[in-house]
Every structure is written in structure tokens, then in C-alpha cells.
Design an enzyme around this catalytic site. Structure first.
Site, mmCIF file in Angstrom:
data_model
loop_
_atom_site.group_PDB
_atom_site.id
_atom_site.type_symbol
_atom_site.label_atom_id
_atom_site.label_comp_id
_atom_site.label_asym_id
_atom_site.label_seq_id
_atom_site.Cartn_x
_atom_site.Cartn_y
_atom_site.Cartn_z
ATOM 1 N N THR A 6 40.227 -3.797 18.986
ATOM 2 C CA THR A 6 41.476 -3.328 18.365
ATOM 3 C C THR A 6 42.084 -4.486 17.588
ATOM 4 O OG1 THR A 6 43.804 -2.821 18.794
ATOM 5 C CG2 THR A 6 42.588 -3.664 20.658
ATOM 6 N N GLU A 11 59.779 -16.854 7.263
ATOM 7 C CA GLU A 11 61.092 -17.370 7.678
ATOM 8 C C GLU A 11 61.524 -16.782 9.017
ATOM 9 O OE1 GLU A 11 60.226 -17.185 4.534
ATOM 10 O OE2 GLU A 11 60.626 -19.301 4.130
ATOM 11 N N GLY A 20 41.540 3.558 17.544
ATOM 12 C CA GLY A 20 41.604 3.003 16.192
ATOM 13 C C GLY A 20 40.378 2.143 15.911
ATOM 14 N N ASP A 34 45.988 -6.607 21.939
ATOM 15 C CA ASP A 34 46.961 -6.413 23.018
ATOM 16 C C ASP A 34 46.316 -6.030 24.351
ATOM 17 O OD1 ASP A 34 46.103 -3.959 22.126
ATOM 18 O OD2 ASP A 34 48.083 -3.023 22.144
ATOM 19 N N GLY A 80 53.935 -19.136 7.076
ATOM 20 C CA GLY A 80 55.232 -19.817 6.956
ATOM 21 C C GLY A 80 56.367 -18.829 6.778
ATOM 22 N N ARG A 133 40.340 10.286 18.161
ATOM 23 C CA ARG A 133 41.288 10.405 19.269
ATOM 24 C C ARG A 133 41.103 11.831 19.778
ATOM 25 N NH1 ARG A 133 44.487 6.630 16.013
ATOM 26 N NH2 ARG A 133 44.531 4.745 17.267
ATOM 27 N N CYS A 134 40.800 11.975 21.048
ATOM 28 C CA CYS A 134 40.364 13.271 21.565
ATOM 29 C C CYS A 134 41.263 13.733 22.710
ATOM 30 C CB CYS A 134 38.904 13.132 22.029
ATOM 31 S SG CYS A 134 38.280 14.582 22.877
ATOM 32 N N VAL A 171 24.917 -4.466 21.198
ATOM 33 C CA VAL A 171 24.624 -3.642 22.380
ATOM 34 C C VAL A 171 23.219 -3.038 22.223
ATOM 35 C CG1 VAL A 171 25.248 -1.483 23.573
ATOM 36 C CG2 VAL A 171 27.045 -3.118 22.925
ATOM 37 N N ARG A 173 51.572 -1.317 17.215
ATOM 38 C CA ARG A 173 52.396 -0.215 17.753
ATOM 39 C C ARG A 173 53.235 -0.695 18.934
ATOM 40 N NH1 ARG A 173 48.676 4.738 18.760
ATOM 41 N NH2 ARG A 173 47.564 3.034 19.747
ATOM 42 N N GLN A 197 44.999 -3.151 6.757
ATOM 43 C CA GLN A 197 44.756 -4.151 7.820
ATOM 44 C C GLN A 197 43.587 -3.771 8.724
ATOM 45 O OE1 GLN A 197 48.954 -5.349 9.494
ATOM 46 N NE2 GLN A 197 49.099 -3.382 8.463
ATOM 47 N N ARG A 198 43.203 -2.509 8.712
ATOM 48 C CA ARG A 198 42.126 -2.081 9.625
ATOM 49 C C ARG A 198 40.748 -2.136 8.969
ATOM 50 N NH1 ARG A 198 44.526 2.247 13.250
ATOM 51 N NH2 ARG A 198 42.900 3.643 12.569
ATOM 52 N N ASP A 225 43.072 0.102 24.920
ATOM 53 C CA ASP A 225 43.459 0.462 26.294
ATOM 54 C C ASP A 225 43.374 1.960 26.562
ATOM 55 O OD1 ASP A 225 45.596 0.825 24.595
ATOM 56 O OD2 ASP A 225 47.117 0.235 26.061
ATOM 57 N N ARG A 247 20.599 -3.862 20.286
ATOM 58 C CA ARG A 247 19.444 -4.778 20.269
ATOM 59 C C ARG A 247 19.239 -5.455 21.624
ATOM 60 N NH1 ARG A 247 19.041 -6.673 14.043
ATOM 61 N NH2 ARG A 247 18.332 -4.622 13.346
ATOM 62 N N ASP A 253 45.041 -5.036 17.262
ATOM 63 C CA ASP A 253 46.337 -5.418 17.857
ATOM 64 C C ASP A 253 46.230 -6.594 18.835
ATOM 65 O OD1 ASP A 253 47.404 -3.368 16.427
ATOM 66 O OD2 ASP A 253 47.624 -2.002 18.120
HETATM 67 P P1 ADP Z 1 42.850 2.959 21.828
HETATM 68 O O1 ADP Z 1 41.610 3.012 22.634
HETATM 69 O O2 ADP Z 1 42.663 2.250 20.524
HETATM 70 O O3 ADP Z 1 44.033 2.475 22.624
HETATM 71 P P2 ADP Z 1 43.909 5.683 22.024
HETATM 72 O O4 ADP Z 1 45.081 5.317 22.858
HETATM 73 O O5 ADP Z 1 44.135 6.635 20.906
HETATM 74 O O6 ADP Z 1 43.187 4.443 21.354
HETATM 75 O O7 ADP Z 1 42.809 6.293 23.010
HETATM 76 C C1 ADP Z 1 41.558 6.736 22.526
HETATM 77 C C2 ADP Z 1 41.117 7.950 23.296
HETATM 78 O O8 ADP Z 1 40.924 7.627 24.675
HETATM 79 C C3 ADP Z 1 42.110 9.110 23.328
HETATM 80 O O9 ADP Z 1 42.065 9.893 22.167
HETATM 81 C C4 ADP Z 1 41.623 9.893 24.535
HETATM 82 O O10 ADP Z 1 40.497 10.660 24.236
HETATM 83 C C5 ADP Z 1 41.215 8.758 25.490
HETATM 84 N N1 ADP Z 1 42.330 8.463 26.384
HETATM 85 C C6 ADP Z 1 43.444 7.744 26.121
HETATM 86 N N2 ADP Z 1 44.277 7.718 27.182
HETATM 87 C C7 ADP Z 1 43.692 8.478 28.141
HETATM 88 C C8 ADP Z 1 44.054 8.872 29.471
HETATM 89 N N3 ADP Z 1 45.198 8.468 30.017
HETATM 90 N N4 ADP Z 1 43.194 9.655 30.151
HETATM 91 C C9 ADP Z 1 42.034 10.061 29.596
HETATM 92 N N5 ADP Z 1 41.634 9.721 28.362
HETATM 93 C C10 ADP Z 1 42.440 8.953 27.639
HETATM 94 O O1 F6P Z 2 44.453 0.024 15.933
HETATM 95 C C1 F6P Z 2 45.738 -0.088 16.476
HETATM 96 C C2 F6P Z 2 46.702 0.412 15.490
HETATM 97 O O2 F6P Z 2 46.381 -0.244 14.326
HETATM 98 C C3 F6P Z 2 48.190 0.244 15.780
HETATM 99 O O3 F6P Z 2 48.708 -1.002 15.494
HETATM 100 C C4 F6P Z 2 48.776 1.346 14.930
HETATM 101 O O4 F6P Z 2 50.026 1.751 15.362
HETATM 102 C C5 F6P Z 2 47.791 2.430 15.089
HETATM 103 O O5 F6P Z 2 46.539 1.789 15.304
HETATM 104 C C6 F6P Z 2 47.736 3.391 13.962
HETATM 105 O O6 F6P Z 2 46.561 4.124 14.020
HETATM 106 P P1 F6P Z 2 46.329 5.550 13.384
HETATM 107 O O7 F6P Z 2 46.945 5.536 12.059
HETATM 108 O O8 F6P Z 2 44.860 5.684 13.358
HETATM 109 O O9 F6P Z 2 46.984 6.520 14.299
#
Ligand code: ADP
Ligand code: F6P
Length: 326
Positions: free
Chosen positions: A129, A191, A14, A133, A189, A75-76, A26, A175, A258-259, A106, A28, A131
Site C-alpha cells: 500500500t 512550510e 488499493g 500504514d 521543504g 474491493r469485494c 512469489v 485515508r 500517486q498510485r 490491512d 519464481r 500509505d
Molecule cells: P486494503 O487491503 O488496501 O486495506 P480494503 O480495506 O479495501 O483494502 O480491503 C480489501 C478487501 O479485503 C475488501 O474489499 C474485502 O474484500 C476484504 N476485507 C476488508 N476488511 C475485511 C473484513 N473485516 N472481513 C473480511 N474481509 C475484509
Molecule cells: O491505497 C491506499 C489509498 O491510496 C488511500 O490513501 C486512499 O484513500 C485510497 O487508497 C483511495 O483508493 P480508491 O480510490 O481506490 O478507493
């Protein structure tokens, strides 16, 4: 003295505001030390397909204030396979890239860790990110901007909510984590704040709301993290609605707003510090680590450690949120 001459940089997963500031830092910093920099477009998909080209200092001019990522992100699925990562490695070799900086979350670090182990190529991660997290860093790039976006939106909702005596459920991103929800809840604030880290009891929420009604609060705002286990804001609102006919119940899902947006000063500075630290780590021949910030100091956290541990939500902030919303 490192043998690294050329590095690649990519954004993955994301997007988050401030990623451009990190790409700039990075690029520069690397050029400052005589390294060449290649920008890899569309995350790991671009690495597999060889979508990369050299970045010069001027390539990253005028981007520090822009949201999104000039390198694009993706996302690949193919990268999740060893065959995909082998193709990616072949492209790095063909383009003479000796090390890679990955800006992402992560999932992106999981991929980096695997590829680094399989093909002995140094990867350094920068946490990006909204998040927040990731274990091992107090802040991730984009979190502060997203927080301010949420706060601005909820303040507006409060105006209309209190004009009509309404109860609003506002769903924010997260998420798997409630950092954005909890902090924005305190800042607005709210509730109540419902997050995945704390079990929600709908009955408890109902009795809490009854108290609020007895005291004739003119508006009630409940922040719900999208990953909340009882369901999203709509689902929880439906469970609560039947018992509160006297209040008009509304739901707002803030979503991808939000993004986006121009990164806050805080995110720009954090991204600049982390971008510089990532290149320092590469020059120091580090591999498979994330650079983070803890107590305002740069830290190196092995990917294994950041991926194995779960970042804890601030218990004190939960208490503060509860106390201040009476
Ligand atoms: P984020 O980095 O924001 O957590 P994703 O979970 O979508 O986003 O991961 C981004 C990309 O990283 C994935 O589309 C995939 O290409 C690669 N990736 C994620 N998890 C793995 C994994 N367990 N092994 C290899 N590549 C991964
Ligand atoms: O960037 C993290 C995040 O915003 C999560 O909180 C959310 O669930 C997710 O990405 C949604 O991403 P997308 O719509 O790109 O799948």
C-alpha cells in the site's frame, strides 16, 4: 517437510507500484522450490468466482518494472460475509490450492485472517500500500514510489508558486495516515504538514502563516494528508483564505497519480525480498502472518498483531519538519 504443493497469489485493495515485482518474486521462488503457483485475478472477488490460472516462470517475465498489478485488484463486499468466504474456500479446494499469498493492506489482511481461522488454510500477507500504514514493517510496497511521485509534483508546484508569490495547499493520499504527507513534506521543504495523527488548529496555522508572510517568503506550500481531521485541502484552504488576501491561495489534489507509475528501485527490491520471504514462510508451514522488513531484516508478524496495533508516525520527523520550515 511441508505438504503444500500448490499456492495461490492475489493482489487486493488499493493497487501499489511494486505489486508486480512481488507477484514475480512469489511465482519464481515457489517454482524454484518445486511448488505450483496459481494467480488469482481481481483479489477476493476472483477467489469467490474461481478466476484463477497457473502462472509459469515466463508468465511473470517483463513485469518487474510495471506499475499496477497484472492480476488486477478489487474491493469485494461478498468476501466480508462468511457465505462469501465459504464460496472462496470451495474454489480453493476445487483448484487444489493449499496456501495463499495475499499482497495488500490491512483490509486484505483482515479478510485473510478470518478465512484462515474459519477454514484452516494458511495465508501469508505481503504489505502492499502506498500509505505505509501497516504496523510491524518499516516499509510497505509502493510507498517509496508514491513518495517520489509526490516529491516530483510538489517541486513543480514550488516553481510556479514562487514565481507568483502563491500559497498552495497540496493534498496527498493517506485515508487514515500521514506517512506519505510527512515524509514528502520534509523532502520538499514544505512550510507545514497537516496529518491525521496530529491535531490541527486552524488558528495556529494562521499565525504560523502570518510569520511566514512577515518574512516575505516567496511561496508557501502546505501538504495536507487526505485523512486530515479538519477536512481536505479545499476545506482548510477556505478556512484560511479569508485572512490572507495578499496571497493568492491555490489548491492541488494530487489524487491517483500517486498510485501509478513504474516502481522505484527501492520498491522493486523490497517487493522481491518480501515475495521470497513469503514463500519461505509457507514452506516453513507458517500461517496467518505478514512478512515485513524491520531494520533491514525480514520479520514475521502475526495478522492479529499487525491489525491490532497502530503504526506510529515518526515524532522526530515531525520535529525536523517544524524546525526546518522556520
Ligand atoms: P486494503 O487491503 O488496501 O486495506 P480494503 O480495506 O479495501 O483494502 O480491503 C480489501 C478487501 O479485503 C475488501 O474489499 C474485502 O474484500 C476484504 N476485507 C476488508 N476488511 C475485511 C473484513 N473485516 N472481513 C473480511 N474481509 C475484509
Ligand atoms: O491505497 C491506499 C489509498 O491510496 C488511500 O490513501 C486512499 O484513500 C485510497 O487508497 C483511495 O483508493 P480508491 O480510490 O481506490 O478507493
Amino acid at each position: 517437510m511441508t505438504k503444500i504443493k500448490r499456492i495461490g497469489v492475489l493482489t487486493s485493495g488499493g493497487d501499489a507500484p511494486g505489486m508486480n515485482a512481488a507477484i514475480r518474486a512469489v511465482t519464481r521462488k515457489a517454482i524454484y522450490h518445486g511448488l505450483e503457483v496459481y494467480g488469482i485475478r481481481h483479489g477476493y472477488e476472483g477467489m469467490i468466482n474461481g478466476w484463477m490460472k497457473q502462472l509459469k516462470s515466463h508468465s511473470v517475465s517483463n513485469i518487474i518494472q510495471r506499475g499496477g498489478t497484472i492480476l488486477k485488484t478489487a474491493r469485494c463486499k461478498e468476501f466480508m460475509t462468511i457465505a462469501g468466504r465459504k464460496k472462496a474456500h470451495e474454489q480453493l479446494v476445487a483448484n487444489e490450492i493449499d496456501a495463499v499469498v495475499v499482497i495488500g493492506g490491512d483490509g486484505s489482511f483482515q479478510g485473510a485472517r478470518k478465512m484462515s481461522e474459519e477454514f484452516d488454510i494458511p495465508f501469508v500477507g505481503i504489505p502492499g500500500t502506498i500509505d505505509n500504514d501497516l504496523y510491524g514493517t518499516d516499509y510497505t510496497i509502493g510507498y517509496d514510489t508514491a513518495l517520489n511521485t509526490v516529491v516530483g509534483a510538489v517541486d513543480k508546484i514550488r516553481d510556479t508558486a514562487s514565481s507568483h508569490n502563491r500559497l498552495f495547499f497540496v493534498e496527498v493520499m493517506g485515508r487514515d495516515a500521514g506517512f506519505l504527507a510527512l515524509r514528502s513534506g520534509v523532502a520538499c521543504g514544505a512550510e507545514a504538514v497537516l496529518i491525521p495523527e496530529v491535531k490541527t488548529s486552524v488558528n495556529q496555522l494562521k499565525s504560523y502563516l502570518e510569520e511566514g508572510f512577515k518574512r516575505k517568503k516567496s511561496s508557501i506550500i502546505i501538504i495536507v494528508a487526505e485523512g486530515e481531521k479538519e477536512g481536505g485541502a479545499y476545506e482548510i484552504a477556505n478556512k484560511v483564505k479569508k485572512d490572507f488576501n495578499e496571497y493568492d491561495v491555490k489548491v492541488t489534489v494530487l489524487g491517483h497519480i500517486q498510485r501509478g507509475g513504474s516502481p522505484s528501485a527501492f520498491d522493486r527490491v523490497t517487493a522481491s525480498k518480501l515475495g521470497v520471504a513469503a514463500v519461505d514462510a509457507i514452506l516453513d508451514d507458517q500461517k496467518s502472518i505478514m512478512v515485513g522488513i524491520v531494520n533491514n531484516k525480514i520479520v514475521h508478524v502475526p495478522f492479529n498483531k499487525t491489525l491490532k496495533n497502530v503504526k506510529k508516525i515518526d515524532g522526530r520527523l515531525i520535529e525536523i519538519s517544524d524546525i526546518l520550515s522556520i
